[in-house]
Write a protein that holds these residues in place. Structure first.
Motif, PDB file in Angstrom:
ATOM      1  N   ALA A 110      25.050   8.383 -60.392  1.00 25.71           N
ATOM      2  CA  ALA A 110      25.186   8.079 -61.819  1.00 25.71           C
ATOM      3  C   ALA A 110      26.526   8.562 -62.341  1.00 25.71           C
ATOM      4  O   ALA A 110      27.038   9.598 -61.913  1.00 25.71           O
ATOM      5  CB  ALA A 110      24.060   8.732 -62.602  1.00 25.71           C
ATOM      6  N   ASP A 111      27.085   7.802 -63.282  1.00 23.85           N
ATOM      7  CA  ASP A 111      28.267   8.262 -64.003  1.00 23.85           C
ATOM      8  C   ASP A 111      27.879   9.352 -65.005  1.00 23.85           C
ATOM      9  O   ASP A 111      28.615  10.312 -65.209  1.00 23.85           O
ATOM     10  CB  ASP A 111      28.932   7.097 -64.741  1.00 23.85           C
ATOM     11  N   ILE A 112      26.718   9.147 -65.643  1.00 25.79           N
ATOM     12  CA  ILE A 112      26.207  10.116 -66.619  1.00 25.79           C
ATOM     13  C   ILE A 112      24.709  10.271 -66.415  1.00 25.79           C
ATOM     14  O   ILE A 112      23.991   9.283 -66.228  1.00 25.79           O
ATOM     15  CB  ILE A 112      26.499   9.663 -68.067  1.00 25.79           C
ATOM     16  N   VAL A 113      24.234  11.518 -66.444  1.00 27.28           N
ATOM     17  CA  VAL A 113      22.810  11.816 -66.380  1.00 27.28           C
ATOM     18  C   VAL A 113      22.400  12.446 -67.709  1.00 27.28           C
ATOM     19  O   VAL A 113      23.014  13.421 -68.162  1.00 27.28           O
ATOM     20  CB  VAL A 113      22.474  12.787 -65.229  1.00 27.28           C
ATOM     21  N   VAL A 114      21.401  11.856 -68.348  1.00 25.14           N
ATOM     22  CA  VAL A 114      20.827  12.431 -69.572  1.00 25.14           C
ATOM     23  C   VAL A 114      19.528  13.121 -69.190  1.00 25.14           C
ATOM     24  O   VAL A 114      18.578  12.479 -68.753  1.00 25.14           O
ATOM     25  CB  VAL A 114      20.566  11.342 -70.639  1.00 25.14           C
ATOM     26  N   ALA A 115      19.505  14.443 -69.332  1.00 22.45           N
ATOM     27  CA  ALA A 115      18.301  15.210 -69.023  1.00 22.45           C
ATOM     28  C   ALA A 115      17.428  15.272 -70.260  1.00 22.45           C
ATOM     29  O   ALA A 115      17.734  15.969 -71.220  1.00 22.45           O
ATOM     30  CB  ALA A 115      18.672  16.612 -68.562  1.00 22.45           C
ATOM     31  N   ALA A 116      16.339  14.519 -70.238  1.00 23.26           N
ATOM     32  CA  ALA A 116      15.362  14.521 -71.335  1.00 23.26           C
ATOM     33  C   ALA A 116      13.997  14.842 -70.748  1.00 23.26           C
ATOM     34  O   ALA A 116      12.989  14.228 -71.098  1.00 23.26           O
ATOM     35  CB  ALA A 116      15.353  13.167 -72.040  1.00 23.26           C
ATOM     36  N   ASP A 117      14.004  15.816 -69.834  1.00 19.43           N
ATOM     37  CA  ASP A 117      12.789  16.138 -69.084  1.00 19.43           C
ATOM     38  C   ASP A 117      12.005  17.306 -69.672  1.00 19.43           C
ATOM     39  O   ASP A 117      11.330  18.040 -68.959  1.00 19.43           O
ATOM     40  CB  ASP A 117      13.099  16.387 -67.607  1.00 19.43           C
ATOM     41  N   GLY A 118      12.104  17.493 -70.989  1.00 23.36           N
ATOM     42  CA  GLY A 118      11.213  18.394 -71.687  1.00 23.36           C
ATOM     43  C   GLY A 118      11.624  19.854 -71.674  1.00 23.36           C
ATOM     44  O   GLY A 118      12.644  20.250 -71.110  1.00 23.36           O
TER      45      GLY A 118
END
Length: 411
Positions: free
Chosen positions: A158-166
């Motif tokens: 990935a170029d960008i990873v968005v961590a929305a894992d709580g």
């Protein structure tokens, strides 16, 4: 307006915060893969009320143009403060546009928007039932390792990873190992009943008001919500209630409350279908002296409540690896739930992130803007909880003081 270079995006977490980011990025032409630990069925089974402040509303009005907001939410004009018997002490108007709905209905709409093919938009690929287990930086990109139930490990670049894992984010633990969620000293019991069964003292909730009932060291907030399948029609809606009550984590009572019908000890939430009946009866007996006949009747006739040990943590750092890893939602900051403002922070992050990718906003400006808003809401949520539990606002607290402090800590 500059056009963003199309990126390969990975969003870790398929809850509300994750899907807000996925649909926003998709709408700007990016390719998004959402990795979610739970199965699609487990996600759909989750049902609770949800508040939408202005930024969360903007995600829906901007990226779900076919959805009429008033068809899925209730406007909240005021919150009457009641004594334990249901008598109105004062009615306070909302100074901001806050609306309520149900988690399942809003999540379903975001999911459909992610899957919908729109000319000029990117795509979203859902990968449910997979757990992220590693993250490495390689040159100008990140490699995310994840595995399914069979234990076979896969990788995605990935170029960008968005961590929305709580709140218990695995990705946050890799970059901020010392930031941990802490129990704040009280629990929340949450359930609902059909609107037709609302007693006279709570009929104002059917008008969209959000009564707050003071109970001598604890309090209950009440609000109107669509049914669990998103039905907004009068007669099919429900009244949600959430009772905040102190419970010392060092006592046997707390350990007993958090142990379910199968003998499993939970750290955060015991679902209603797993809550032991004797636990709920013990809570009602423990607080019997402060419960009015109205609340005793409601509690005995409601579905078994979901029990949550209220936890939170503060944080102002959202960007890592030169902006290739971004924390969002409760992976970034966990608010106490009293304002219902958590998804508003995720909403602000989601609607402003595309501006970073087009160069209209710097990464530093984005991080500061989100952090400042998050800290302001964190302070307000903490103060609201103290008021509900004690009847007194913290000394020196005002909305203006919260805004000023949030500016200072993010400067």
């Amino acid at each position: 307006m500059a056009e963003a270079v199309k990126k390969r995006m990975v969003v870790v977490g398929g809850s509300i915060a994750g899907l807000m980011h996925a649909v926003a990025l998709k709408s700007h032409g990016h390719s998004v893969v959402v990795i979610e630990m739970r199965t699609e069925q487990q996600l759909q089974a989750r049902a609770a009320g949800l508040s939408l402040w202005s930024n969360a509303q903007k995600v829906f009005t901007t990226y779900l143009p076919d959805v009429e907001l008033d068809d899925i939410v209730f406007r909240n004009p005021a919150f009457p403060i009641l004594d334990k018997d249901g008598k109105v002490l004062v009615e306070v108007p909302f100074t901001e546009d806050v609306r309520t709905s149900c988690w399942a209905g809003l999540h379903g709409l975001l999911w459909m928007a992610c899957e919908k093919d729109v000319e000029g938009h990117g795509s979203v690929t859902m990968r449910c039932g997979y757990q992220v287990c590693g993250l490495t930086e390689q040159a100008d990109h990140l490699v995310v390792a994840y595995k399914g139930e069979d234990g076979a490990e896969e990788e995605i670049t990935a170029d960008i990873v968005v961590a929305a894992d709580g709140a218990r984010s695995h990705l946050r633990s890799l970059v901020l190992p010392d930031v941990k969620t802490d129990y704040v000293g009280y629990v929340a019991w949450r359930s609902q009943f059909p609107e037709k069964d609302a007693p006279e003292e709570l009929r104002c909730a059917i008008e969209g008001k959000m009564p707050l009932c003071m109970l001598d060291g604890s309090y209950i907030v009440v609000y109107l919500s669509p049914s669990t399948i998103g039905d907004m029609r009068p007669g099919n809606r429900v009244i949600e209630w959430c009772w905040y009550d102190a419970c010392d984590a060092s006592t046997p009572v707390f350990a007993d409350y958090m142990t379910d019908v199968n003998g499993i000890r939970h750290n955060v939430t015991v679902p209603g279908n797993l809550l032991r009946p004797d636990v709920w009866e013990a809570q009602l007996k423990r607080r019997d002296k402060v419960l009015s006949p109205m609340w005793r009747k409601i509690f005995h006739e409601s579905n078994p409540p979901l029990l949550t040990a209220v936890r939170s943590f503060d944080n102002t750092k959202a960007s890592f690896f030169g902006g290739k890893l971004l924390l969002a939602g409760e992976a970034f900051i966990q608010l106490r739930p009293h304002l219902g403002a958590s998804c508003d922070i995720a909403g602000l992050s989601a609607i402003t992130l595309p501006r970073v990718l087009t160069g209209e906003m710097s990464l530093e400006e984005w991080e500061k803007k989100v952090a400042q808003h998050a800290m302001e809401k964190a302070i307000g949520s903490r103060a609201t909880g103290i008021f509900g539990m004690t009847g007194q606002w913290p000394e020196g607290y005002t909305a203006e003081s919260a805004a000023k402090f949030s500016e200072e800590v993010t400067a």
